[in-house]
Write an enzyme that holds these catalytic residues in place. Structure first.
Site, PDB file in Angstrom:
ATOM      1  N   CYS A  19       0.713  -0.799   0.315  1.00 49.05           N
ATOM      2  CA  CYS A  19       0.301   0.009  -0.183  1.00 49.05           C
ATOM      3  C   CYS A  19       0.914   1.443   0.238  1.00 49.05           C
ATOM      4  CB  CYS A  19      -0.636   0.281   1.007  1.00 49.05           C
ATOM      5  SG  CYS A  19      -1.800  -1.206   1.585  1.00 49.05           S
ATOM      6  N   GLY A  45       1.263   0.524  -4.825  1.00 56.05           N
ATOM      7  CA  GLY A  45       0.070  -0.661  -5.074  1.00 56.05           C
ATOM      8  C   GLY A  45      -0.291   0.549  -6.081  1.00 56.05           C
ATOM      9  N   ASN A 120      -1.372   1.229   5.586  1.00 58.82           N
ATOM     10  CA  ASN A 120       0.061   0.474   4.895  1.00 58.82           C
ATOM     11  C   ASN A 120       0.818  -0.029   6.253  1.00 58.82           C
ATOM     12  OD1 ASN A 120       3.178   1.702   3.651  1.00 58.82           O
ATOM     13  ND2 ASN A 120       2.081   0.434   3.636  1.00 58.82           N
ATOM     14  N   GLY A 121       0.253  -1.190   5.814  1.00 61.33           N
ATOM     15  CA  GLY A 121       1.179  -2.167   7.262  1.00 61.33           C
ATOM     16  C   GLY A 121       0.021  -3.986   6.876  1.00 61.33           C
ATOM     17  N   TYR A 260      14.336  -2.669  -2.344  1.00 61.61           N
ATOM     18  CA  TYR A 260      13.220  -2.361  -3.376  1.00 61.61           C
ATOM     19  C   TYR A 260      12.289  -1.494  -3.384  1.00 61.61           C
ATOM     20  CZ  TYR A 260      10.228  -4.375  -6.510  1.00 61.61           C
ATOM     21  OH  TYR A 260       9.409  -4.983  -7.913  1.00 61.61           O
TER      22      TYR A 260
END
Ligand code: SF4
Length: 489
Positions: A19, A45, A120-121, A260
């Site tokens: 996300c 995302g 996000n997570g 990354y």
């Protein structure tokens, strides 16, 4: 006969962030700024995207499947998002259909007003909490872990929204960076270990929250600072209030963001991601160089590390693999033959830079190993005399439960094979990964502190910094949530 596919045969062999989040408070063109921010964060995302705005009286929401540019390029859609404050969310999902009910921001009408949230997570006790909440009569509308936070807020006995949020977040475990929009505030929170990123910016005097600094750049906002691990920033008519409501813990930011996930032009926790990646290449060359004629990155993620490697090893850097940027998802049932062609759709060998040469390939990571095998085959077919592979992360031996889509552990090549075995399977003359200390040096630490590691590196070490409560039953809750969302994997 062809039928719609449920997997993407042309996908790469990478872990994926799930996300991106963005928020803006009291700013003209809030929805348009949010769409731009989400566009800059598209790499975090690609499956679905949503924006919720508040116009002073009402909340407005537009959410859809697909890329940001597809959903929010249309003027008619943007007109449905009036207001001066907004939050947005990009979601990644691996396969098949993503249920629309799971697209964030999620929205709830509480007794104290409207409440929109983007996350996000991944929460590691979401299933446990969800079962308890269902027993207490809570009706869930989605299968996301984020909705657990909404129900915890709804059932909290505190009176203010911030106190209710704190009460709720004290009960959850896991990784979370959140943006929240209420009738009067934009709120940003990071979990106590700060596993996922969240930055604070300003455009003029107006505050912005975003997963990465690239989202500030695109709208001409200035970077102010990272939201601190365990910090809640409450932005309202009187400016910004910073709260530290959680018990102090050592920060454990996700080190894979540097390898990354994050965009190389972002700056996270005061480190340039691009520089970190180049440093990784330099460390890698110091640790495991071999005589060679050319350094070739696996594009695009291997490029900065390959540049660093070439610079340190004093070996020419060339673009020996060209990536086709226009490969999307396909909607045909892949035969074995087409499956085999998949990687060639995405990457092609630049024969002139390869033929007759000793090649060092630099890639960021090896997950299942499927893409590496095909890339090496392709390089050999283009006439390489030797092929050596250097990887800009330690072997990925464990799954992530903190918001990154990971195959189950037994699908990770490094979990099942030694480096020597992997070299044989991939078909290279030699294979080497950066050491854990080398990776830590590349991001500015002298070495990994074995007692109190400075980062989360669990996918390389198995040292999980947050309890995996839902794991006790043996299931992978992050994956089972996704399975429910996505149908089949
Ligand atoms: Fe990042 Fe790996 Fe930790 Fe997940 S397990 S948060 S990918 S370092």
């Amino acid at each position: 006969m062809t039928s719609p596919i449920t997997t993407n045969p042309f996908d790469d062999d990478h872990l994926h962030e799930e996300c991106a989040i963005f928020g803006v408070y009291d700013c003209e063109d809030a929805a348009a700024l949010t769409a731009l921010g989400l566009h800059a964060l598209q790499h975090r995302g690609q499956e679905a995207s949503g924006i919720v705005t508040f116009d002073g009286k009402l909340f407005h929401s537009q959410r859809g499947l697909g890329h940001v540019a597809d959903i929010f390029s249309n003027e008619a859609v943007m007109r449905k998002l009036p207001g001066h404050s907004a939050i947005g969310h990009n979601r990644y999902s691996t396969t098949g259909e993503t249920a629309e009910r799971n697209i964030q921001p999620l929205f709830a009408d509480f007794e104290f007003g409207g409440f929109a949230i983007g996350h996000n997570g991944n929460l590691t006790n979401a299933l446990t909490l969800r079962k308890e909440l269902v027993k207490r009569g809570c009706l869930f509308q989605s299968t996301t872990d984020t909705e657990v936070i909404i129900h915890l807020i709804a059932t909290s006995t505190y009176s203010t929204v911030t106190d209710r949020m704190i009460d709720a977040l004290r009960q959850v475990q896991g990784a979370y960076s959140l943006v929240v929009l209420t009738d009067s505030n934009l709120i940003g929170v990071r979990d106590p270990l700060g596993i996922r990123p969240l930055v604070l910016g300003k455009i003029g005097e107006k505050y912005i929250l975003a997963s990465e600094t690239v989202a500030l750049d695109i709208i001409g906002a200035d970077f102010v600072r990272d939201v601190e691990p365990g910090e809640m920033v409450v932005i309202g008519a009187n400016g910004l209030e910073s709260l530290k409501p959680f018990v102090g813990a050592d920060r454990r930011f996700c080190i894979f963001e540097y390898v990354y996930f994050a965009r190389p032009d972002s700056k996270i926790e005061n480190r340039s991601v691009y520089e970190a990646r180049k440093n990784i290449g330099i460390e890698l060359a110091r640790e495991s160089n071999v005589p060679a004629d050319v350094i070739i990155p696996v594009p695009d993620s291997g490029v900065p590390a390959a540049l660093g490697y070439a610079q340190e090893a004093k070996i020419p850097f060339e673009l020996g693999i060209i990536r086709n940027h226009y490969v999307g998802r396909t909607f045909i049932e892949p035969t074995d033959h087409i499956r085999h062609l998949g990687v060639k759709l995405k990457h092609n060998a630049n024969r002139a830079e390869i033929e007759g040469k000793r090649v060092i390939l630099v890639d960021d990571s090896i997950v299942r190993g499927t893409t590496s095998i095909k890339i090496v085959e392709m390089i050999r077919a283009a006439g390489a005399k030797e092929v050596h592979m250097r990887i800009a992360s330690p072997p990925t031996t464990h799954s992530c439960f903190y918001g990154v889509d990971t195959p189950e552990r037994d699908k990770l090549m490094a979990a099942r094979h030694s480096v020597e075995e992997m070299a044989k399977i991939i078909g290279v003359d030699s294979l080497a990964f950066i050491s854990m200390d080398g990776l830590y040096r590349a991001v500015g630490e002298a070495k990994r502190d074995a007692v109190r590691p400075q980062f989360c590196d669990a996918c390389f070490s198995g040292d999980y910094p947050i309890t995996l409560t839902d794991q006790e039953g043996g299931a992978n809750p992050q994956l089972s949530f996704l399975t429910e969302i996505s149908g089949t994997r």
